[in-house]
Design an enzyme around this catalytic site. Sequence first.
Site: not given
Ligand code: ACO
Length: 321
Positions: A107, A248, A278
């Site tokens: 990214c 980003h 993203n």
């Molecule tokens: N729908 C419903 N529930 C979901 C989903 C979904 N699509 N995805 C995850 N959950 C659930 C999980 O299973 C978890 O449930 P549990 O507590 O029963 O295990 C719960 O939601 C919370 O999960 P978290 O991972 O804590 O959720 P969070 O608030 O952190 O959001 C997210 C997740 C959106 C992925 C966030 O962490 C994020 O955006 N992180 C950054 C990602 C990123 O920017 N990556 C870098 C760039 S990518 C690259 O370089 C190619």
Amino acid sequence: MGTGRAVPDRVLTNAELEKMVDTTDEWITERTGIKERRIAAPDESLSDFALPAAERALESAGISGSEVDMVICATVSPDMSFPATSTLIQDRIGATGAAAFDLSAACTGFVYALGIAAQFLETGWARTALVVGGEVLSKITDWTDRNTCVLFGDGAGAVVLRAAEDDKRGVLGVAMHSDGSLGDLIYLPGGGSQHPQSESVLDQSLNFLKMKGNETFKIAVRSLAEVSDEVLSRNRLSHGEVDWFIPHQANRRIIDAVGQRLEIREGRTYVNIERYGNTSAASIPIALDELNRDGKISPGDVVLLSAFGSGLTWGAGLIRW
Ligand code: ACO
């Protein structure tokens, strides 16, 4: 000198994802800010978007491809491992003999590529550079994994750069960093020389992107704020002097948290994540092109770009438009 973008026609909405995995529009909207994303057709690949984005950037710059002597394509989802997708762009735009290479910084790729191109222009080793950021992450996404498949989208953005006579305008600076000890937060295990494509790679789903989203989130907010500060203070500019902040587009909550930390002026953080998700290396150049074509950036505006991604890598760029 010019900007361009191209995205797939196919729109994939949260409502459609509700039918594919155990998720809801409400969860995706609240946790990420994403409402829909563009997804490539099965027979489309990166060059189907990178090339038109490049052509539009050249057109908006008012120059022909033959004037370009450096092509950089930032991507982690090229048409194939080699030759580089940038060489395909070089050929198709008629940039005869231009240097062309792909850059892998996930990214953060566009920010890295911008920094490299700017340095070549600065030294006079290149005169006109085409910098493309593009991805087709949908092809390395596990469409049964709700943790990742709701997040990503496809597309490409491009910019044309030329050494400026007026040294007050242009790329003022770029800061680039990495920490490979955090490589397991976002990675694609299969398809490289460690796990070449095989039945077993497919059986273990190693051909799909893996991500520890929650751990990435916290580091993202901190690193985006720090690297933005770094590039601003190096140029003796204050937060209040930023006319446009283009982060980003990974998660609306990350964007808001960083905007608050940096005290970016109200309405000056550009957000389009609700329409594209993203798009990795494409997210900043797509956003730049939207702002540019909508006539929202004026000459002299200070534009701050910052990104983070797999590696981990992170970086920021500062442009006086
Ligand atoms: N729908 C419903 N529930 C979901 C989903 C979904 N699509 N995805 C995850 N959950 C659930 C999980 O299973 C978890 O449930 P549990 O507590 O029963 O295990 C719960 O939601 C919370 O999960 P978290 O991972 O804590 O959720 P969070 O608030 O952190 O959001 C997210 C997740 C959106 C992925 C966030 O962490 C994020 O955006 N992180 C950054 C990602 C990123 O920017 N990556 C870098 C760039 S990518 C690259 O370089 C190619």
